[in-house]
Design an enzyme around this catalytic site. Structure first.
Site, short mmCIF file in Angstrom:
data_model
loop_
_atom_site.label_atom_id
_atom_site.label_comp_id
_atom_site.label_asym_id
_atom_site.label_seq_id
_atom_site.Cartn_x
_atom_site.Cartn_y
_atom_site.Cartn_z
N THR A 125 0.81 -1.22 0.00
CA THR A 125 0.00 0.00 0.00
C THR A 125 0.85 1.28 0.00
O THR A 125 1.87 1.35 0.69
CB THR A 125 -0.92 0.00 1.24
OG1 THR A 125 -1.66 -1.21 1.25
CG2 THR A 125 -1.88 1.19 1.21
N GLU A 126 0.40 2.25 -0.79
CA GLU A 126 1.05 3.56 -0.83
C GLU A 126 0.00 4.63 -0.60
O GLU A 126 -1.20 4.36 -0.71
CB GLU A 126 1.71 3.77 -2.20
CG GLU A 126 2.85 2.81 -2.45
CD GLU A 126 3.51 3.02 -3.80
OE1 GLU A 126 3.14 3.98 -4.53
OE2 GLU A 126 4.41 2.22 -4.12
N PRO A 127 0.46 5.87 -0.33
CA PRO A 127 -0.53 6.93 -0.08
C PRO A 127 -1.56 7.03 -1.21
O PRO A 127 -2.75 7.24 -0.96
CB PRO A 127 0.32 8.19 0.00
CG PRO A 127 1.68 7.72 0.41
CD PRO A 127 1.83 6.34 -0.15
N ALA A 129 -2.06 4.58 -3.59
CA ALA A 129 -2.45 3.27 -4.11
C ALA A 129 -2.86 2.37 -2.95
O ALA A 129 -2.02 1.77 -2.29
CB ALA A 129 -1.30 2.64 -4.89
N ILE A 156 2.01 -0.10 6.91
CA ILE A 156 2.61 -1.44 6.81
C ILE A 156 2.70 -2.08 8.19
O ILE A 156 3.40 -1.59 9.08
CB ILE A 156 4.00 -1.36 6.13
CG1 ILE A 156 3.87 -0.67 4.76
CG2 ILE A 156 4.60 -2.77 5.99
CD1 ILE A 156 2.79 -1.22 3.83
N ARG A 267 -26.03 -11.63 34.59
CA ARG A 267 -26.64 -10.32 34.83
C ARG A 267 -28.17 -10.45 34.95
O ARG A 267 -28.81 -11.09 34.11
CB ARG A 267 -26.29 -9.42 33.64
CG ARG A 267 -27.07 -8.14 33.57
CD ARG A 267 -26.48 -7.09 34.45
NE ARG A 267 -27.08 -5.79 34.20
CZ ARG A 267 -26.95 -4.78 35.05
NH1 ARG A 267 -26.25 -4.91 36.17
NH2 ARG A 267 -27.51 -3.62 34.76
N GLY A 345 -24.94 -3.88 27.19
CA GLY A 345 -25.44 -2.54 27.54
C GLY A 345 -24.29 -1.60 27.85
O GLY A 345 -23.25 -1.64 27.18
N GLU A 369 -5.97 -6.06 3.69
CA GLU A 369 -5.89 -7.13 2.68
C GLU A 369 -7.10 -7.06 1.74
O GLU A 369 -7.62 -8.08 1.29
CB GLU A 369 -5.72 -8.50 3.34
CG GLU A 369 -4.42 -8.54 4.14
CD GLU A 369 -3.91 -9.92 4.47
OE1 GLU A 369 -4.28 -10.88 3.78
OE2 GLU A 369 -3.10 -10.02 5.40
N THR A 371 -10.52 -4.20 1.09
CA THR A 371 -11.74 -3.86 1.83
C THR A 371 -12.87 -4.81 1.43
O THR A 371 -12.76 -5.54 0.45
CB THR A 371 -12.18 -2.42 1.51
OG1 THR A 371 -12.52 -2.38 0.11
CG2 THR A 371 -11.09 -1.40 1.81
#
Ligand SMILES: Cc1cc2nc3c(=O)[nH]c(=O)nc-3n(C[C@H](O)[C@H](O)[C@H](O)COP(=O)(O)OP(=O)(O)OC[C@H]3O[C@@H](n4cnc5c(N)ncnc54)[C@H](O)[C@@H]3O)c2cc1C
Lengths: 385, 258
Positions: A125-127, A129, A156, A267, A345, A369, A371
Site C-alpha cells: 500500500t502507498e498513499p 495506491a 505497513i 446479569r 449494555g 488485505e 476492503t
C-alpha cells in the site's frame, strides 16, 4: 466434503488455545491500552515453534496445511486480535518469497521466518495506491547489479518491527500492473527508514508504520522472480492470506459471543437473568449462526486453496473463495461484536469488558488485505470474467 | 532409567460450574459438549518425568486405561515428548472402583516392564480418590513415594522433593519404586510445540484390549448430586460500630461459626 477436523488439527487448536490463555490473554487489555508492540507474544510464538507452521519441512518448518494455520489464528484471535495479526502477517510477508523466490532466497530466509528469528512484513500500500494496487508510484530503477528504490509505503503492519520486508515497486511505468516487481529489503539497508507510526482504533498493539525509501539500493539478487512478476505475486499472496484474516475475524466474533453468553446468564434485570429474555436469545441465535456459517466458509476456502493452490498453481476458485471467506467473516465479526456490546449494555461500552476492544478490533478485518467492497469486486469478477 | 507414567482422561475440571451437570440415575457426571483432558496431577507427573529424563536419561512410556477416545490423552502425552504410549482399552467407561483400575494398570505395567520409576498424579481430577498409585505399588510390590514435586539425581542417588503437612522434605530412595506427584510451580505441564504435535501424530500407540470389567464387588455409588449452597444476606442494625460488632458476634455464635 469433510466437516470434522483431524485429531492433529484438534491438537493444534488445543495448543493454540493454551498459548492464548496462558501467554496472550492476561496482557491483551494492557497491550490495547498502551499500544505497545507485544514482544512477549513473539517470544511465545518462538518458544512454541508457532512461526514454523506454514514454512515447508524442507526449509525447517512444520509445513502444516492452510486450514490448520487458520485454526491456530482463529483460536488466538478469540482472546486477542493483535496477537492474531502478528502471526498472520508473518505469513503475508514470507509468502512472496515462498511462492516466487529462487531456491537461494528460500534457503536464505525461510528457516529464519520459521524459527521466528526473522520477522516478516509486506509492503504494498502507498498513499495513492490502496485498493487500486495497479497505481503504485514507488520506483525501482536498475543500476548495474543494484536496484535503486524511491518512494513511500503506508500502513505497513510490522513496519519497524520486521527484519525482512517484501516490497512492491514499479520497474516499468509504461506496463501498468505488469510493470510491478517484488523485492526483498532487509531492515538495515541504507536509504530505508521508518516514518510515522500510526495511532489506531483497534489492533493497537500491532505496529503500523510508514516506510520511506530514499535512494535505497538493494542487490539484484533480491528481486523476487522476474521483473514484472510483482502484481501477480501480490495477488497470489493475498489469495492465500485472506483466509488468515477471515480466521482472525471468526476468532474475534467467537470471543465476543462467548463473553456475551456468559454475561447474559449472570446479569439480572427485571428479576430475571438477561438470558431469559427472548429478545436477547434471538440476538444470540443470529450471532451463533453467522459465526458458524463464516467458519464453514473459511474452512472450505482454506481446504480448497490447500488442495488446488499447491506450488503456486492458479485456480479461479482460489480467488473467489478467499474473497468470500474474508468478506463474510469480516462482516460477521463487525456485526457480532457490535451486538455483543449491545447485549452488555453500558458495561459493553466500558473497557472493563473485552467486547469493547473486540468491536474496535473487528473493524480492521473489513479494511486490510482488501476492503469488503474490493472482496465483492473480486467475487463478482470470478463469475463474470 | 525405564519410566512409566499412568494418566487418566477426565472431563475438563476447569469448565464453568454452569456446564457441570449430573445424571442422578446413571450416577455420573454428564460429559455433554465439555472437553476431555489429561487429569491435572497426571500432567504434572508426566512433566516431572520429562524433566527428569531431559536432565539425566531414560525412556518414558505413558499408560492409560480407558475407552478408545482416551487415545487423545496419549497423543497429547506423546506431543509433550513421551516416547511410547499404551492404551489398555476397555469397551466401557471405567467405573469408580480405583482398586479395579489399579489392577488393570498393574497388569499392563507388568507386561511392558519392569520399570524403574512408575509415576501417577496424586489423585484423579474427577474422583479425587487418590488410590490408584498406591494400589499399583502394592500389586507390583514397589515402595511408594507420595506427593512428589521434583526429582533430582546426583551420581546414582535419586532424591525426591515432597510436600508434607508441615512443609517440604527431601527423601532419597532407590528405584524401582512408584511415585505420586502433586502440583508445584516447577512442574507446570508444558504446552506441546508445533513440531512435537506433528511427530506425535506419526507415532504408533500400542492398543491392548482389556474387555469390559465385571461390576465392582465391593464398591457402589449410592447417590451423586451437586451440593447446593444458599446465600442469605442480613443487615445488622445499631447506632454505634460497637453495637454492630456485638450483634455480629452474637449472630456468629448463634450460627455456631464462633
Ligand atoms: C491497520 C492497517 C494495517 C495494514 N497493513 C498493511 C500491510 O501490512 N501491508 C500493506 O501493503 N497494506 C496494509 N494496509 C493497507 C490496507 O490494505 C489498505 O488500507 C486497504 O487496502 C484500503 O486502501 P486505502 O486505505 O487506500 O483505501 P481506499 O482504496 O482509498 O478506499 C476508500 C474506500 O473506497 C472504497 N473503494 C475503493 N475502490 C472502490 C471500488 N472500485 N468500488 C467500490 N468501492 C471502492 C473502499 O472499499 C473504501 O471503503 C493496512 C491498513 C491498516 C489500516
Amino acid at each position: 466434503m469433510q466437516f470434522g477436523l483431524t485429531q492433529e488439527q484438534e491438537m493444534f487448536r488445543q495448543m493454540a488455545a493454551d498459548v492464548a490463555k496462558t501467554a496472550i490473554a492476561p496482557k491483551a487489555a494492557e497491550v490495547d491500552q498502551t499500544g505497545e508492540f507485544p514482544w512477549h507474544v513473539v517470544d511465545a510464538y518462538r518458544q512454541q515453534d508457532i512461526y514454523s507452521l506454514t514454512v515447508p519441512e524442507e526449509y525447517g518448518g512444520a509445513g502444516v496445511d492452510l486450514l490448520t494455520f487458520c485454526i491456530v489464528v482463529e483460536e488466538i484471535a478469540k482472546v486477542d486480535a493483535t496477537a492474531a495479526i502478528i502471526l498472520a502477517v508473518q505469513e503475508l510477508g514470507l509468502l512472496p518469497i515462498l511462492l516466487g523466490g529462487s531456491e537461494e532466497q528460500k534457503r536464505k530466509y525461510l528457516p529464519g521466518f520459521g524459527s521466528g528469528e526473522l520477522i516478516a512484513a509486506f509492503g504494498l500500500t502507498e498513499p495513492e495506491a490502496g485498493s487500486d494496487v495497479s497505481s503504485l508510484k514507488m520506483k525501482a530503477v536498475r543500476k548495474g547489479d543494484k536496484y535503486v528504490l524511491n518512494g513511500t509505503k503506508v500502513f505497513i503492519t510490522n513496519g519497524g518491527i520486521a527484519d525482512v520486508y517484501s516490497i512492491f515497486a514499479v520497474t516499468d511505468s509504461e506496463a501498468k500492473h505488469r510493470g510491478i516487481s517484488a523485492f526483498i529489503v532487509e531492515k538495515d539497508t541504507p536509504g530505508f527508514s521508518i516514518g510515522k507510526i500510526e495511532d489506531k482504533m483497534g489492533i493497537r498493539g500491532s505496529q503500523t508504520a510508514e516506510l520511506i525509501f530514499e535512494n535505497c539500493e538493494v542487490p539484484v539478487e533480491n528481486l523476487i522472480g522476474q521483473e514484472g512478476d510483482g502484481f501477480k505475486l501480490a495477488m497470489m499472496t493475498l489469495d492465500r492470506t485472506r483466509p488468515g484474516v477471515a480466521a482472525q475475524a471468526v476468532g474475534i466474533a467467537q470471543g465476543a459471543f462467548d463473553y456475551a453468553v456468559q454475561y447474559v446468564q449472570d446479569r439480572k434485570q427485571f428479576g430475571k437473568p438477561l438470558a431469559a429474555f427472548q429478545g436477547l436469545q434471538f440476538m444470540l441465535a443470529d450471532m451463533a449462526t453467522q459465526i458458524e456459517s463464516a467458519r464453514q466458509l473459511l474452512y472450505k476456502a482454506a481446504s480448497l486453496i490447500e488442495a488446488e493452490g499447491k506450488d503456486g498453481k492458479i485456480s479461479p476458485y482460489i480467488n473467489r473463495y478467499a474473497a468470500m471467506a474474508k468478506l463474510h467473516a469480516a462482516e460477521t465479526a463487525m456485526k457480532v461484536t457490535t451486538d455483543a456490546v449491545q447485549i452488555l449494555g453500558g458495561y459493553g461500552y466500558i473497557k472493563d469488558h473485552p467486547v469493547e476492544r473486540m468491536m474496535r478490533d473487528a473493524k480492521i478485518t473489513q479494511i486490510y488485505e482488501g476492503t469488503s467492497q474490493i472482496q465483492k469486486i473480486v467475487i463478482a469478477r470470478s463469475y463474470l470474467d | 532409567m525405564k519410566i512409566a507414567v499412568c494418566i487418566k482422561q477426565i472431563m475438563d475440571p476447569e469448565i464453568s460450574p454452569r456446564d457441570f451437570k449430573i445424571d442422578a440415575d446413571a450416577k455420573n457426571a454428564v460429559l455433554g459438549k465439555n472437553p476431555l483432558v489429561i487429569s491435572t496431577f497426571d500432567e504434572n507427573a508426566l512433566e516431572v518425568a520429562l524433566q527428569y529424563v531431559e536432565k539425566n536419561s531414560g525412556e518414558i512410556t505413558v499408560f492409560t486405561y480407558g475407552v478408545a477416545k482416551s487415545e487423545d490423552a496419549l497423543r497429547k502425552a506423546l506431543a509433550m515428548k513421551a516416547d511410547n504410549a499404551v492404551l489398555l482399552e476397555s469397551t466401557k467407561e471405567a467405573g469408580w472402583d480405583s482398586y479395579q483400575t489399579g489392577k488393570v494398570l498393574a497388569e499392563g505395567l507388568k507386561k511392558h516392564g519392569p520399570f524403574d520409576l512408575v509415576f501417577f498424579g496424586r489423585q484423579a481430577g474427577d474422583s479425587d480418590a487418590g488410590i490408584v498409585g498406591a494400589v499399583v505399588a502394592e500389586e507390583l510390590g514397589l515402595p511408594l513415594v507420595s506427593f512428589v514435586t521434583t526429582i533430582n539425581q546426583k551420581d546414582d542417588k535419586v532424591f525426591f522433593d515432597r510436600v508434607t503437612d508441615e512443609g517440604r522434605e527431601r527423601v532419597e530412595a532407590s528405584p524401582p519404586l512408584a511415585v505420586t506427584v502433586t502440583n508445584d510451580e516447577g512442574n507446570t505441564p508444558r504446552i506441546p510445540k508445533v513440531k512435537d504435535i506433528m511427530m506425535a501424530n506419526r507415532k504408533q500407540i500400542s492398543k491392548e484390549s482389556v474387555g469390559e470389567l465385571p461390576a465392582s464387588d465391593f464398591m457402589e455409588i449410592i447417590s451423586l448430586d451437586i451440593p447446593s449452597s444458599d446465600v442469605v444476606c442480613e443487615f445488622l442494625d445499631g447506632n454505634e460500630p460497637a453495637d454492630k460488632v456485638n450483634r455480629l458476634v452474637e449472630k456468629l455464635k448463634e450460627s455456631k461459626v464462633l
